[in-house]
Design a protein around this motif. Structure first.
Motif, PDB file in Angstrom:
ATOM      1  N   THR A  92       0.812  -1.215   0.000  1.00 47.98           N
ATOM      2  CA  THR A  92       0.000   0.000   0.000  1.00 47.98           C
ATOM      3  C   THR A  92       0.848   1.268   0.000  1.00 47.98           C
ATOM      4  O   THR A  92       0.309   2.358  -0.162  1.00 47.98           O
ATOM      5  N   ASP A  93       2.166   1.122   0.162  1.00 47.56           N
ATOM      6  CA  ASP A  93       3.042   2.284   0.090  1.00 47.56           C
ATOM      7  C   ASP A  93       3.751   2.381  -1.264  1.00 47.56           C
ATOM      8  O   ASP A  93       4.609   3.236  -1.459  1.00 47.56           O
ATOM      9  N   SER A  94       3.364   1.531  -2.216  1.00 44.59           N
ATOM     10  CA  SER A  94       4.016   1.541  -3.523  1.00 44.59           C
ATOM     11  C   SER A  94       3.373   2.585  -4.442  1.00 44.59           C
ATOM     12  O   SER A  94       2.210   2.952  -4.279  1.00 44.59           O
ATOM     13  N   PRO A  95       4.132   3.058  -5.426  1.00 45.65           N
ATOM     14  CA  PRO A  95       3.568   3.996  -6.409  1.00 45.65           C
ATOM     15  C   PRO A  95       2.372   3.398  -7.156  1.00 45.65           C
ATOM     16  O   PRO A  95       1.421   4.112  -7.483  1.00 45.65           O
ATOM     17  N   LEU A  96       2.405   2.101  -7.427  1.00 43.82           N
ATOM     18  CA  LEU A  96       1.282   1.479  -8.129  1.00 43.82           C
ATOM     19  C   LEU A  96      -0.010   1.602  -7.332  1.00 43.82           C
ATOM     20  O   LEU A  96      -1.080   1.854  -7.897  1.00 43.82           O
ATOM     21  N   TYR A  97       0.091   1.430  -6.030  1.00 44.56           N
ATOM     22  CA  TYR A  97      -1.101   1.565  -5.180  1.00 44.56           C
ATOM     23  C   TYR A  97      -1.636   2.992  -5.254  1.00 44.56           C
ATOM     24  O   TYR A  97      -2.841   3.207  -5.381  1.00 44.56           O
ATOM     25  N   GLY A  98      -0.737   3.958  -5.202  1.00 44.57           N
ATOM     26  CA  GLY A  98      -1.159   5.359  -5.314  1.00 44.57           C
ATOM     27  C   GLY A  98      -1.869   5.638  -6.627  1.00 44.57           C
ATOM     28  O   GLY A  98      -2.885   6.340  -6.669  1.00 44.57           O
ATOM     29  N   GLU A  99      -1.346   5.069  -7.709  1.00 45.57           N
ATOM     30  CA  GLU A  99      -1.988   5.240  -9.012  1.00 45.57           C
ATOM     31  C   GLU A  99      -3.372   4.593  -9.030  1.00 45.57           C
ATOM     32  O   GLU A  99      -4.316   5.140  -9.611  1.00 45.57           O
ATOM     33  N   LEU A 100      -3.478   3.426  -8.405  1.00 44.59           N
ATOM     34  CA  LEU A 100      -4.761   2.733  -8.362  1.00 44.59           C
ATOM     35  C   LEU A 100      -5.791   3.522  -7.548  1.00 44.59           C
ATOM     36  O   LEU A 100      -6.943   3.655  -7.963  1.00 44.59           O
ATOM     37  N   VAL A 101      -5.361   4.084  -6.427  1.00 40.29           N
ATOM     38  CA  VAL A 101      -6.263   4.896  -5.605  1.00 40.29           C
ATOM     39  C   VAL A 101      -6.730   6.114  -6.397  1.00 40.29           C
ATOM     40  O   VAL A 101      -7.920   6.468  -6.373  1.00 40.29           O
ATOM     41  N   ALA A 102      -5.811   6.746  -7.115  1.00 45.82           N
ATOM     42  CA  ALA A 102      -6.180   7.909  -7.929  1.00 45.82           C
ATOM     43  C   ALA A 102      -7.173   7.509  -9.018  1.00 45.82           C
ATOM     44  O   ALA A 102      -8.157   8.223  -9.271  1.00 45.82           O
ATOM     45  N   TRP A 103      -6.945   6.358  -9.653  1.00 42.15           N
ATOM     46  CA  TRP A 103      -7.868   5.883 -10.692  1.00 42.15           C
ATOM     47  C   TRP A 103      -9.242   5.597 -10.086  1.00 42.15           C
ATOM     48  O   TRP A 103     -10.274   5.955 -10.670  1.00 42.15           O
ATOM     49  N   MET A 104      -9.253   4.964  -8.914  1.00 44.09           N
ATOM     50  CA  MET A 104     -10.532   4.672  -8.247  1.00 44.09           C
ATOM     51  C   MET A 104     -11.289   5.961  -7.945  1.00 44.09           C
ATOM     52  O   MET A 104     -12.509   6.016  -8.085  1.00 44.09           O
ATOM     53  N   SER A 105     -10.557   6.969  -7.540  1.00 48.01           N
ATOM     54  CA  SER A 105     -11.182   8.265  -7.253  1.00 48.01           C
ATOM     55  C   SER A 105     -11.793   8.859  -8.520  1.00 48.01           C
ATOM     56  O   SER A 105     -12.917   9.379  -8.499  1.00 48.01           O
ATOM     57  N   ARG A 106     -11.075   8.751  -9.629  1.00 42.41           N
ATOM     58  CA  ARG A 106     -11.623   9.240 -10.913  1.00 42.41           C
ATOM     59  C   ARG A 106     -12.850   8.432 -11.319  1.00 42.41           C
ATOM     60  O   ARG A 106     -13.835   8.976 -11.820  1.00 42.41           O
ATOM     61  N   ALA A 107     -12.799   7.123 -11.106  1.00 38.62           N
ATOM     62  CA  ALA A 107     -13.940   6.265 -11.452  1.00 38.62           C
ATOM     63  C   ALA A 107     -15.163   6.644 -10.622  1.00 38.62           C
ATOM     64  O   ALA A 107     -16.276   6.752 -11.147  1.00 38.62           O
ATOM     65  N   ALA A 108     -14.960   6.850  -9.329  1.00 39.10           N
ATOM     66  CA  ALA A 108     -16.077   7.255  -8.460  1.00 39.10           C
ATOM     67  C   ALA A 108     -16.599   8.628  -8.888  1.00 39.10           C
ATOM     68  O   ALA A 108     -17.816   8.851  -8.927  1.00 39.10           O
ATOM     69  N   GLY A 109     -15.676   9.523  -9.239  1.00 41.79           N
ATOM     70  CA  GLY A 109     -16.069  10.858  -9.705  1.00 41.79           C
ATOM     71  C   GLY A 109     -16.859  10.819 -10.999  1.00 41.79           C
ATOM     72  O   GLY A 109     -17.671  11.692 -11.278  1.00 41.79           O
ATOM     73  N   ALA A 110     -16.624   9.767 -11.792  1.00 42.00           N
ATOM     74  CA  ALA A 110     -17.350   9.602 -13.056  1.00 42.00           C
ATOM     75  C   ALA A 110     -18.700   8.926 -12.836  1.00 42.00           C
ATOM     76  O   ALA A 110     -19.419   8.651 -13.790  1.00 42.00           O
ATOM     77  N   GLY A 111     -19.010   8.627 -11.575  1.00 46.62           N
ATOM     78  CA  GLY A 111     -20.313   8.056 -11.272  1.00 46.62           C
ATOM     79  C   GLY A 111     -20.363   6.538 -11.252  1.00 46.62           C
ATOM     80  O   GLY A 111     -21.446   5.958 -11.174  1.00 46.62           O
ATOM     81  N   LEU A 112     -19.214   5.884 -11.336  1.00 44.89           N
ATOM     82  CA  LEU A 112     -19.221   4.425 -11.316  1.00 44.89           C
ATOM     83  C   LEU A 112     -19.471   3.897  -9.906  1.00 44.89           C
ATOM     84  O   LEU A 112     -18.935   4.424  -8.939  1.00 44.89           O
ATOM     85  N   GLU A 113     -20.291   2.880  -9.822  1.00 44.71           N
ATOM     86  CA  GLU A 113     -20.555   2.206  -8.552  1.00 44.71           C
ATOM     87  C   GLU A 113     -19.440   1.194  -8.294  1.00 44.71           C
ATOM     88  O   GLU A 113     -18.690   0.837  -9.205  1.00 44.71           O
ATOM     89  N   GLN A 114     -19.373   0.692  -7.062  1.00 44.34           N
ATOM     90  CA  GLN A 114     -18.353  -0.285  -6.704  1.00 44.34           C
ATOM     91  C   GLN A 114     -18.403  -1.512  -7.612  1.00 44.34           C
ATOM     92  O   GLN A 114     -17.364  -2.016  -8.045  1.00 44.34           O
TER      93      GLN A 114
END
Length: 145
Positions: A92-114
């Motif tokens: 969870t401290d890797s750059p890949l995890y950070g990128e995934l969290v950012a992508w998830m945030s964009r997905a949620a912002g786009a209205g995608l459900e879990q």
């Protein structure tokens, strides 16, 4: 000895047996480095109290993890992590995890459900790992931004 405070989340609606959910969640903690060799897993009694599962369910899960060489029971002491599944680039401290969290945030912002996100991730994983090995060529390039 470190006793890890780990709560198993048992979803009785998803059709996956409770013992298998405990195995999956333990493996996930091992992959993310939350559990490391030497850590003590919660007792079956504690898991039963917190997660409302039969203690035998937890014992069955721990036996499965033992068969896989991930944990070891120590009579009178508990069940301990024997080896990890963590990789340096998967924590969870890797750059890949950070990128995934950012992508998830964009997905949620786009209205995608879990469930939408889970479907996209599952589809991408199937495509990426279809041959049994990941290829660097398909993982380089655009980050989707």
């Amino acid at each position: 000895m470190v006793v890890v405070v780990m709560e198993f989340r048992i979803d009785r609606r998803n059709g996956v047996p409770a013992f298998q959910q405990i195995v999956q969640q333990t493996k996930q903690a091992l992959r993310l480095g939350v559990l490391v060799p030497g850590d003590r897993l919660p007792t079956a009694k504690v898991v039963a109290e917190v997660s409302a599962v039969n203690p035998n369910t937890t014992l069955k899960a721990y036996r499965e993890l033992e068969r896989e060489g991930l944990v070891e029971p120590r009579p009178g002491q508990g069940t301990f992590v024997r080896r990890t599944l963590a990789r340096p680039s998967a924590g969870t401290d890797s750059p890949l995890y950070g990128e995934l969290v950012a992508w998830m945030s964009r997905a949620a912002g786009a209205g995608l459900e879990q469930e939408d996100v889970a479907a996209l991730v599952a589809s991408a994983m199937e495509k990426q790992y279809a041959t049994g090995t990941a290829t660097a060529a398909t993982t380089t390039g655009s980050t989707g931004e």
